[in-house]
Design an enzyme around this catalytic site. Structure first.
Site, PDB file in Angstrom:
ATOM      1  CB  CYS A 188      -1.848   4.407   4.734  1.00  0.00           C
ATOM      2  SG  CYS A 188      -3.323   3.996   3.799  1.00  0.00           S
ATOM      3  CB  SER A 189      -0.756   0.211   6.691  1.00  0.00           C
ATOM      4  OG  SER A 189      -1.798   0.839   7.417  1.00  0.00           O
ATOM      5  CB  CYS A 190      -4.875  -0.613   2.221  1.00  0.00           C
ATOM      6  SG  CYS A 190      -5.499   1.068   2.444  1.00  0.00           S
ATOM      7  CB  CYS A 205      -0.911   0.026   1.222  1.00  0.00           C
ATOM      8  SG  CYS A 205      -1.829   1.584   1.320  1.00  0.00           S
TER       9      CYS A 205
HETATM   10 FE    FE Z   1      -3.570   2.208   2.577  1.00  0.00          FE
END
Ligand code: FE
Length: 210
Positions: free
Chosen positions: A111-113, A108
Site C-alpha cells: 500500500c503506502s506505509c 511499501c
Molecule cells: Fe503499506
C-alpha cells in the site's frame, strides 16, 4: 492473507476514514467553504516541505554529531523523538544508512506505509502500482529512471515498509559539504534522498575568495 498483508494498515477496498474524508472534502467545496486548490496546496506543503524538513533535520544532525548518528542507527524511533518528531505512522522507524558501497531505498509493496513524522505524506508516485511492484523487481532500472545511475558494484537494498516498521534512508553526506554546518546542510537533504531514489544535493564549490 499473508503475514505481510495482515500487518498492513490500509485495508482494501478503501477504508471508511478515506471515504469519509473524500465526502467531507466534496461537501466543503460544494458549499464554497474551501477550494480544491487550497486543499492541494496544503497537501503539497506536507508532502514537499513540512514533512521532509523534519527528516532533513534528523539527517543533518546525524552528519554532524557522531554520537547522535550512532543512536539514530541503533534506535531510529527514539533518536527521532529526541528532536521532537513522533506520532502517527511513526511507532517504529528504522534508519538504513547509505555508504560508498551500499545504497538503500524504501517502498511499501502492498500500500503506502511511510514514516510520516519525518517525511510527511508520501508522494503520489510512491503509492503507484508501478513503483511498488518494480522497485523490488528491478530497483536499478527504477533508480535510473529517477536519474540515479549507480555503479554496477554498488549493492542496492530495498526495504519493504509495513504498518509495524517504517524505514527512512540516511543519505551519504555529499562531497563539497565539509565546510557547512548543521543548518547549512539541511537544504541539501531532499525528500527523495531520504526515500532513496536520489542522493543528497551536492553544494556549489566553495568560492575561493571567501
Ligand atoms: Fe503499506
Amino acid at each position: 492473507m499473508s503475514p505481510h498483508e495482515a500487518n498492513h494498515h490500509s485495508p482494501h477496498p478503501e477504508s471508511y476514514e478515506s471515504l469519509r474524508t473524500k465526502a467531507l472534502e466534496s461537501l466543503l467545496i460544494e458549499k464554497g467553504l474551501i477550494s480544491s486548490d487550497a486543499i492541494d496546496a496544503v497537501i503539497e506543503s506536507y508532502q514537499e516541505h513540512i514533512g521532509p524538513l523534519n527528516g532533513a533535520k534528523v539527517v543533518a544532525r546525524a552528519w554532524t554529531d557522531p554520537l547522535y548518528r550512532k543512536r539514530l542507527l541503533a534506535n531510529g524511533t527514539d533518536a527521532i523523538a529526541e528532536l521532537g518528531y513522533m506520532g502517527l505512522e511513526g511507532s517504529e522507524i528504522v534508519i538504513v544508512e547509505n555508504t560508498a558501497t551500499t545504497h538503500n531505498a524504501i517502498v511499501c509493496t502492498l500500500c503506502s506505509c511511510y514514516p510520516w513524522p519525518v517525511l510527511g505524506l508520501p508522494p503520489s508516485w510512491y503509492k503507484s502500482n508501478a513503483y511498488r511492484s518494480r522497485m523490488v523487481l528491478e530497483p536499478r532500472d527504477v533508480l535510473q529512471e529517477f536519474g540515479l545511475d549507480l555503479p554496477e558494484e554498488t549493492e542496492i537494498r530495498v526495504w519493504d515498509s509495513t504498518a509495524a516498521i517504517r524505514y527512512m534512508v540516511l543519505p551519504e553526506r555529499p562531497p563539497n559539504s565539509e565546510h557547512l554546518n548543521e543548518a547549512e546542510l539541511i537544504p541539501l537533504i531532499t525528500r527523495d534522498s531520504m526515500i532513496g531514489v536520489a542522493k543528497a544535493t551536492v553544494p556549489e564549490p566553495r568560492n575561493s575568495n571567501e
